[in-house]
Design a protein around this motif. Structure first.
Motif, short mmCIF file in Angstrom:
data_model
loop_
_atom_site.label_atom_id
_atom_site.label_comp_id
_atom_site.label_asym_id
_atom_site.label_seq_id
_atom_site.Cartn_x
_atom_site.Cartn_y
_atom_site.Cartn_z
N PRO A 177 0.84 -1.21 0.00
CA PRO A 177 0.00 0.00 0.00
C PRO A 177 0.86 1.24 0.00
CG PRO A 177 0.07 -0.98 2.19
CD PRO A 177 0.75 -1.95 1.26
N PRO A 178 0.37 2.36 -0.52
CA PRO A 178 1.15 3.60 -0.53
C PRO A 178 1.42 4.09 0.88
CG PRO A 178 -1.12 4.02 -1.17
CD PRO A 178 -0.95 2.53 -1.11
N LEU A 179 2.51 4.86 1.02
CA LEU A 179 2.88 5.37 2.34
C LEU A 179 1.85 6.38 2.84
CD1 LEU A 179 6.69 5.92 1.72
CD2 LEU A 179 5.64 4.12 3.09
N PHE A 180 1.22 7.11 1.93
CA PHE A 180 0.24 8.11 2.31
C PHE A 180 -1.00 7.97 1.44
CE2 PHE A 180 2.99 10.43 5.08
CZ PHE A 180 4.25 10.22 4.56
N MET B 199 7.48 5.41 -8.91
CA MET B 199 7.37 5.50 -7.46
C MET B 199 6.34 6.56 -7.04
SD MET B 199 8.49 7.47 -4.66
CE MET B 199 10.01 8.27 -5.16
N LEU B 200 6.41 7.75 -7.66
CA LEU B 200 5.47 8.81 -7.32
C LEU B 200 4.04 8.43 -7.70
CD1 LEU B 200 7.57 11.94 -8.36
CD2 LEU B 200 6.89 11.31 -6.03
N ILE C 273 8.39 11.42 -0.01
CA ILE C 273 6.98 11.42 -0.39
C ILE C 273 6.19 12.41 0.46
CG2 ILE C 273 4.89 10.02 -0.51
CD1 ILE C 273 6.92 9.37 -2.64
N LYS C 274 6.49 12.44 1.75
CA LYS C 274 5.80 13.37 2.65
C LYS C 274 6.08 14.82 2.24
CE LYS C 274 5.23 14.48 7.57
NZ LYS C 274 5.66 14.13 8.95
N ILE D 189 4.46 20.01 -0.32
CA ILE D 189 4.62 21.10 -1.29
C ILE D 189 3.38 21.20 -2.17
CG2 ILE D 189 5.98 21.91 -3.25
CD1 ILE D 189 8.42 20.58 -1.95
N LEU D 190 2.81 20.06 -2.55
CA LEU D 190 1.59 20.08 -3.35
C LEU D 190 0.43 20.70 -2.57
CD1 LEU D 190 1.77 16.55 -5.03
CD2 LEU D 190 2.03 18.77 -6.16
N GLN D 191 0.52 20.65 -1.24
CA GLN D 191 -0.49 21.27 -0.38
C GLN D 191 -0.22 22.75 -0.16
OE1 GLN D 191 -3.19 19.87 0.85
NE2 GLN D 191 -2.89 17.66 0.94
#
Length: 235
Positions: free
Chosen positions: A14-17, A42-43, A138-139, A144-146
């Motif tokens: 499962p994805p990390l987030f 990966m992303l 990833i975090k 940054i996307l937020q």
């Protein structure tokens, strides 16, 4: 007793987030094509399949952005130095870097605070180092996307201390220096000679020397160079 089921190591983890509902456009800038493919996969896996990750075209060391704006451009900072910052971190016809979210990855952890400060001055939103753990990478991308920034505590502490000293210096200058002394000090920092200052301020060269003596004594410097550095830091 029912047999215990052991998940295969080849099963998809499962994805990390948990991914956001929005579909983000993420661009990768790097000459390492193999690395780009791995990052894309990966992303896409960690952020969710709805997000689009693509390579950004590079021509003459400038980014060629084919769409109006990316939600985030990840730029390979491996080997990037201060002299190359103004050349390589040029967006060509892309939006202003203040509007175009950008972050550096693969940055040498020993690059130094001068480089990191220049990155921040270029309005880069974050730095990811070579030894950055995957979960933090990833975090950070998600942050940054937020709309957040992603820098180490060391960098942010340094900047906050500089702001503190700068404000203290401004307050000290306001309290210690007269309006004429501040005018002369700024002129000195811009490279003006005593004679040009005297002509500009309608005073004699000897009066300029007297002002400089008083200024140096008040701000605790010994010469023009130290006075210029003081102005650069505090005014």
């Amino acid at each position: 007793m029912s047999p215990r089921i052991v998940p295969s190591r080849f099963e998809e983890e499962p994805p990390l987030f948990e991914p956001r509902a929005e579909c983000f456009q993420i661009g990768l800038v790097s000459h390492n094509l193999f690395q780009n493919k791995l990052l894309q996969a990966m992303l896409a896996a960690e952020l969710g399949g709805a997000h689009q990750v693509a390579e950004v075209a590079i021509r003459d060391r400038a980014v060629i952005v084919e769409r109006p704006s990316w939600d985030l451009v990840l730029w390979d900072g491996y080997g990037l130095n201060l002299e190359e910052m103004n050349v390589k971190l040029r967006l060509g016809d892309a939006p202003d870097p203040i509007e175009q979210a950008m972050a550096l990855f693969n940055v040498d952890p020993d690059v130094g605070t001068a480089f990191e400060r220049r990155v921040i001055e270029r309005c880069i939103r974050g730095i990811f180092y070579l030894d950055e753990p995957l979960d933090r990478f990833i975090k950070g991308v998600k942050a940054i996307l937020q709309g957040e920034l992603w820098f180490s505590r060391k960098i942010t502490s340094k900047i906050l201390m500089d702001i503190h000293y700068r404000r203290a210096g401004i307050a000290a200058a306001e309290a210690m220096l007269t309006a004429r002394e501040k005018e002369i000090l700024i002129a000195i920092a811009s490279g003006a000679s005593n004679s040009s200052i005297a002509e500009e301020c309608f005073i004699s060269p000897n009066t300029v020397k007297t002002h400089l003596y008083n200024i140096y004594k008040k701000i605790g410097v010994k010469n023009r160079l130290e006075a210029t550095l003081w102005v650069a830091r505090y005014l």
